[in-house]
Design an enzyme around this catalytic site. Structure first.
Site, PDB file in Angstrom:
ATOM      1  N   GLU A 296      -3.600  -7.351   0.625  1.00 44.76           N
ATOM      2  CA  GLU A 296      -3.197  -6.082  -0.021  1.00 44.76           C
ATOM      3  C   GLU A 296      -3.124  -6.249  -1.543  1.00 44.76           C
ATOM      4  OE1 GLU A 296      -2.769  -2.986   1.339  1.00 44.76           O
ATOM      5  OE2 GLU A 296      -3.574  -3.962   3.113  1.00 44.76           O
ATOM      6  N   TRP A 299      -6.411  -5.789  -3.051  1.00 44.99           N
ATOM      7  CA  TRP A 299      -6.918  -4.424  -3.281  1.00 44.99           C
ATOM      8  C   TRP A 299      -6.770  -4.031  -4.746  1.00 44.99           C
ATOM      9  CZ3 TRP A 299      -9.740  -0.944  -0.727  1.00 44.99           C
ATOM     10  CH2 TRP A 299      -9.869  -1.053   0.654  1.00 44.99           C
ATOM     11  N   TRP A 328     -13.961  23.507  -4.722  1.00 47.99           N
ATOM     12  CA  TRP A 328     -12.557  23.415  -4.319  1.00 47.99           C
ATOM     13  C   TRP A 328     -11.929  24.795  -4.285  1.00 47.99           C
ATOM     14  CZ3 TRP A 328     -11.884  18.702  -2.570  1.00 47.99           C
ATOM     15  CH2 TRP A 328     -12.605  17.651  -3.136  1.00 47.99           C
ATOM     16  N   ASN A 363       2.758   3.442   1.026  1.00 50.36           N
ATOM     17  CA  ASN A 363       1.295   3.534   1.012  1.00 50.36           C
ATOM     18  C   ASN A 363       0.737   4.462   2.091  1.00 50.36           C
ATOM     19  OD1 ASN A 363      -1.400   2.630   0.116  1.00 50.36           O
ATOM     20  ND2 ASN A 363      -1.482   1.717   2.160  1.00 50.36           N
ATOM     21  N   TRP A 381      -8.980  16.841  -5.749  1.00 55.84           N
ATOM     22  CA  TRP A 381      -8.183  15.615  -5.666  1.00 55.84           C
ATOM     23  C   TRP A 381      -7.650  15.177  -7.025  1.00 55.84           C
ATOM     24  CZ3 TRP A 381     -10.295  11.465  -8.371  1.00 55.84           C
ATOM     25  CH2 TRP A 381     -11.628  11.609  -8.766  1.00 55.84           C
ATOM     26  N   TRP A 404      -6.994   7.651  -4.371  1.00 58.35           N
ATOM     27  CA  TRP A 404      -7.411   9.061  -4.257  1.00 58.35           C
ATOM     28  C   TRP A 404      -8.867   9.156  -3.825  1.00 58.35           C
ATOM     29  CZ3 TRP A 404      -5.004  13.543  -3.702  1.00 58.35           C
ATOM     30  CH2 TRP A 404      -3.628  13.544  -3.921  1.00 58.35           C
TER      31      TRP A 404
HETATM   32  P1  FAD Z   1       2.988  -3.990  -0.658  1.00 52.51           P
HETATM   33  O1  FAD Z   1       2.506  -3.428   0.633  1.00 52.51           O
HETATM   34  O2  FAD Z   1       4.118  -4.931  -0.589  1.00 52.51           O
HETATM   35  O3  FAD Z   1       1.734  -4.677  -1.349  1.00 52.51           O
HETATM   36  C1  FAD Z   1       1.874  -5.673  -2.363  1.00 52.51           C
HETATM   37  C2  FAD Z   1       1.135  -5.282  -3.619  1.00 52.51           C
HETATM   38  O4  FAD Z   1      -0.254  -5.174  -3.398  1.00 52.51           O
HETATM   39  C3  FAD Z   1       1.541  -3.940  -4.205  1.00 52.51           C
HETATM   40  O5  FAD Z   1       2.700  -4.064  -4.981  1.00 52.51           O
HETATM   41  C4  FAD Z   1       0.334  -3.563  -5.016  1.00 52.51           C
HETATM   42  O6  FAD Z   1       0.344  -4.178  -6.284  1.00 52.51           O
HETATM   43  C5  FAD Z   1      -0.810  -4.136  -4.197  1.00 52.51           C
HETATM   44  N1  FAD Z   1      -1.369  -3.124  -3.294  1.00 52.51           N
HETATM   45  C6  FAD Z   1      -1.002  -2.873  -2.025  1.00 52.51           C
HETATM   46  N2  FAD Z   1      -1.768  -1.912  -1.489  1.00 52.51           N
HETATM   47  C7  FAD Z   1      -2.630  -1.542  -2.444  1.00 52.51           C
HETATM   48  C8  FAD Z   1      -3.681  -0.591  -2.511  1.00 52.51           C
HETATM   49  N3  FAD Z   1      -4.021   0.179  -1.463  1.00 52.51           N
HETATM   50  N4  FAD Z   1      -4.360  -0.455  -3.661  1.00 52.51           N
HETATM   51  C9  FAD Z   1      -4.071  -1.235  -4.735  1.00 52.51           C
HETATM   52  N5  FAD Z   1      -3.091  -2.148  -4.736  1.00 52.51           N
HETATM   53  C10 FAD Z   1      -2.380  -2.303  -3.604  1.00 52.51           C
HETATM   54  N6  FAD Z   1      -0.568   1.426  -6.227  1.00 52.51           N
HETATM   55  C11 FAD Z   1      -0.120   1.239  -7.479  1.00 52.51           C
HETATM   56  O7  FAD Z   1       0.329   0.136  -7.805  1.00 52.51           O
HETATM   57  N7  FAD Z   1      -0.155   2.253  -8.397  1.00 52.51           N
HETATM   58  C12 FAD Z   1      -0.627   3.491  -8.084  1.00 52.51           C
HETATM   59  O8  FAD Z   1      -0.657   4.372  -8.949  1.00 52.51           O
HETATM   60  C13 FAD Z   1      -1.080   3.719  -6.761  1.00 52.51           C
HETATM   61  N8  FAD Z   1      -1.521   4.949  -6.384  1.00 52.51           N
HETATM   62  C14 FAD Z   1      -1.992   5.136  -5.103  1.00 52.51           C
HETATM   63  C15 FAD Z   1      -2.490   6.403  -4.731  1.00 52.51           C
HETATM   64  C16 FAD Z   1      -2.983   6.620  -3.458  1.00 52.51           C
HETATM   65  C17 FAD Z   1      -3.525   7.980  -3.082  1.00 52.51           C
HETATM   66  C18 FAD Z   1      -2.974   5.570  -2.518  1.00 52.51           C
HETATM   67  C19 FAD Z   1      -3.506   5.786  -1.120  1.00 52.51           C
HETATM   68  C20 FAD Z   1      -2.489   4.320  -2.861  1.00 52.51           C
HETATM   69  C21 FAD Z   1      -1.997   4.082  -4.159  1.00 52.51           C
HETATM   70  N9  FAD Z   1      -1.474   2.822  -4.551  1.00 52.51           N
HETATM   71  C22 FAD Z   1      -1.038   2.637  -5.833  1.00 52.51           C
HETATM   72  C23 FAD Z   1      -1.541   1.661  -3.636  1.00 52.51           C
HETATM   73  C24 FAD Z   1      -0.304   1.416  -2.766  1.00 52.51           C
HETATM   74  O9  FAD Z   1       0.113   2.597  -2.140  1.00 52.51           O
HETATM   75  C25 FAD Z   1       0.872   0.821  -3.535  1.00 52.51           C
HETATM   76  O10 FAD Z   1       0.440  -0.269  -4.315  1.00 52.51           O
HETATM   77  C26 FAD Z   1       1.946   0.311  -2.569  1.00 52.51           C
HETATM   78  O11 FAD Z   1       2.415   1.379  -1.776  1.00 52.51           O
HETATM   79  C27 FAD Z   1       3.080  -0.305  -3.369  1.00 52.51           C
HETATM   80  O12 FAD Z   1       4.141  -0.668  -2.551  1.00 52.51           O
HETATM   81  P2  FAD Z   1       4.560  -2.187  -2.345  1.00 52.51           P
HETATM   82  O13 FAD Z   1       4.754  -2.857  -3.642  1.00 52.51           O
HETATM   83  O14 FAD Z   1       5.710  -2.180  -1.396  1.00 52.51           O
HETATM   84  O15 FAD Z   1       3.256  -2.759  -1.627  1.00 52.51           O
END
Ligand code: FAD
Length: 494
Positions: A296, A299, A328, A363, A381, A404
């Site tokens: 993750e 990503w 849209w 997420n 979007w 997005w």
């Molecule tokens: P954990 O599940 O503990 O993951 C650990 C770390 O991995 C996160 O802190 C983050 O840095 C990274 N990570 C995890 N999932 C993703 C992912 N899908 N994409 C990129 N990095 C990821 N993340 C942001 O940091 N900033 C945003 O502005 C952002 N906008 C998002 C918008 C949408 C529509 C979606 C679907 C996802 C977005 N995310 C964003 C990704 C993700 O939702 C968050 O990083 C995550 O929910 C953060 O929670 P956590 O630290 O508990 O994650």
């Protein structure tokens, strides 16, 4: 003479590549290190940065200032209204301080890359050695190539390549030394800077007192907090992460994204600590929870690589450009109901209200709510992307844009547009007991059993009506068909 480190989204002392290099250079030259951060209201405006995030950065700067002061290193923080004046201003500061060396970590968004390019030229003219290095990502953009030499547009093969690259270059995960002590003469020389307070948030990004207290409580700032959060998560929760990470009520993720995004924690540090916990040098071996968590964090790197390679995604363009032709809907009422969490779909509303209250959303909910905006409401979007940025404390252009793109099917993901999330099925699957909904949608807190997913359709209409919970804004089935038709038509258009 002096050496300058220019802070941006790397707000920490530990494991910070440019800062570490700057400190080493200062030591080699026997001159002091000065750190600077420029608060740019125009930048905040242009990037839709949320007030919660601005507040988080300013709170972090206060902590950094104290930590640096213990090393006799001054932190100079100034607000500059016009962002285009920043490069000249930093050069001017270097000249004022007699600095021949300037260091920073690279940011990959288009405006920022252009700014760094102009800094290179300006520094050259001014006789300053400018060093901008990769630090924000574990693997630098451009390092990973497909068999045909291109940038990957699909995550899974990219991820295999990311792992292989780190295995071949394990030093990528090694920590950088924190800065060392400045010569004691720095205290006197930069006395004014040591005494300068951290500026207040710009007018357009101010929080109310209630909000400030709430965000301070929810999201304590600074790298010490980040590292405690990381260790706590790795010590207590990561083992269950693989199974629990999609269940928002389980509170099973690291909640560390604001730290990765503001740079109070390096992604490199997170991956290294997770790897060490696993007791193997391999990132794809050992505990399933740890492996999944690392994937993750990856990503985040992936979306930064995409952005660096296809900079047009920074310019309000969809990655798949044929999706630019989708027609849209224009419906302010629907957009407002989505923003406020009043769509009548409890799972969607719970997510949107979590965002408004905490500046963060799980997420799974980000995916559900984003899909709902782009597919069920058929709203552009980019409206949702901007709304997220204006409220997220962890707002990060690449991850947000990537997320997005994934949800609206306009991004790098190969998933076809005709896979549309069904909010009811998502709700039953990922919030089976309805606890997450009841927490964030208090109108439904007394609704028992499965009715919480669909109060008007499953026998809780009276209670929902009494509490003022709205009926659905659109019927999913019809909305899905409308979206499929409109996507198909848009993509087929010349
Ligand atoms: P954990 O599940 O503990 O993951 C650990 C770390 O991995 C996160 O802190 C983050 O840095 C990274 N990570 C995890 N999932 C993703 C992912 N899908 N994409 C990129 N990095 C990821 N993340 C942001 O940091 N900033 C945003 O502005 C952002 N906008 C998002 C918008 C949408 C529509 C979606 C679907 C996802 C977005 N995310 C964003 C990704 C993700 O939702 C968050 O990083 C995550 O929910 C953060 O929670 P956590 O630290 O508990 O994650």
């Amino acid at each position: 003479e002096a050496v300058v480190h220019w802070y941006k989204r790397d707000l920490r002392l530990h494991d910070n590549r440019a800062l570490s290099l700057a400190s080493a250079k200062a030591k080699e030259k026997g001159v002091p290190l000065i750190c600077t951060f420029i608060v740019s209201p125009q930048d905040y405006q242009a990037h839709y940065t949320s007030p919660a995030r601005v507040d988080f950065e300013l709170r972090t700067l206060a902590i950094i200032k104290e930590d640096l002061a213990k090393l006799d290193i001054p932190l100079y923080v100034e607000t500059r209204e016009e962002r285009r004046t920043i490069p000249d201003h930093i050069v001017g500061l270097c000249q004022k301080w007699g600095a021949k060396h300037l260091y920073c970590n690279i940011e990959y968004e288009v405006d920022e890359l252009r700014r760094e390019a102009s800094m290179t030229r300006k520094c050259l003219d001014a006789g300053i050695n400018f060093t901008a290095v990769h630090d924000d990502v574990v693997v630098a953009p451009g390092k990973l190539r497909t068999g045909t030499g291109n940038q990957y547009a699909v995550y899974s093969p990219w991820f295999r390549s990311w792992i292989a690259h780190i295995h071949s270059n394990p030093e990528l995960l090694d920590p950088f030394d924190p800065p060392g002590q400045n010569p004691s003469s720095a205290r006197q020389r930069f006395n004014d800077i040591f005494r300068m307070p951290i500026p207040a948030a710009p007018e357009n990004k101010k929080l109310t007192d209630e909000e400030r207290k709430r965000f301070e409580h929810l999201w304590p700032a600074g790298e010490h907090e980040a590292s405690q959060r990381l260790e706590k998560f790795l010590g207590q929760k990561v083992a269950e992460y693989k199974d629990a990470r999609n269940l928002p009520a389980a509170n099973s993720t690291a909640c560390i994204s604001v730290h990765h995004s503001a740079g109070t924690l390096a992604a490199r540090t997170s991956v290294r600590r997770a790897r060490d916990l696993n007791g193997t040098k391999k990132l794809d071996a050992g505990n399933e929870g740890v492996k999944t968590w690392i994937s993750e964090v990856a990503w985040r790197d992936f979306y930064k690589h995409v952005l660096a390679h296809w900079p047009y995604v920074c310019m309000h363009k969809p990655f798949k450009y044929e999706y630019a032709n989708i027609e849209w809907e224009y419906n302010d009422e629907h957009f407002e109901r989505w923003c406020k969490g009043q769509t009548g779909y409890p799972i969607v509303d719970a997510g949107m209200r979590q965002l408004l209250h905490s500046g963060w959303m799980h997420n799974r909910l980000r995916m559900i709510t984003a899909s709902f905006l782009a597919k069920d409401l058929l709203l552009d979007w980019r409206l949702g992307e901007a709304h997220f940025m204006t409220h997220l404390i962890d707002g990060d252009f690449a991850s947000n844009n990537g997320g997005w793109g994934f949800s609206a099917s306009t991004g790098v993901d190969p998933q076809p547009y005709f896979r549309v999330f069904n909010p009811l099925l998502q709700s039953e699957k990922f919030d089976p007991a309805g606890d997450y909904i009841r927490k964030w949608v208090p109108e439904l807190s007394a609704v028992a059993g499965k009715a919480v997913h669909d109060p008007y359709g499953r026998g809780a209409a009276e209670e929902a009506e009494r509490k003022g919970y709205p009926r659905v804004v659109v019927e999913h089935k019809g909305a899905r068909e409308r979206a499929l038709a409109r996507y198909k038509e848009g993509i087929g258009r010349e």
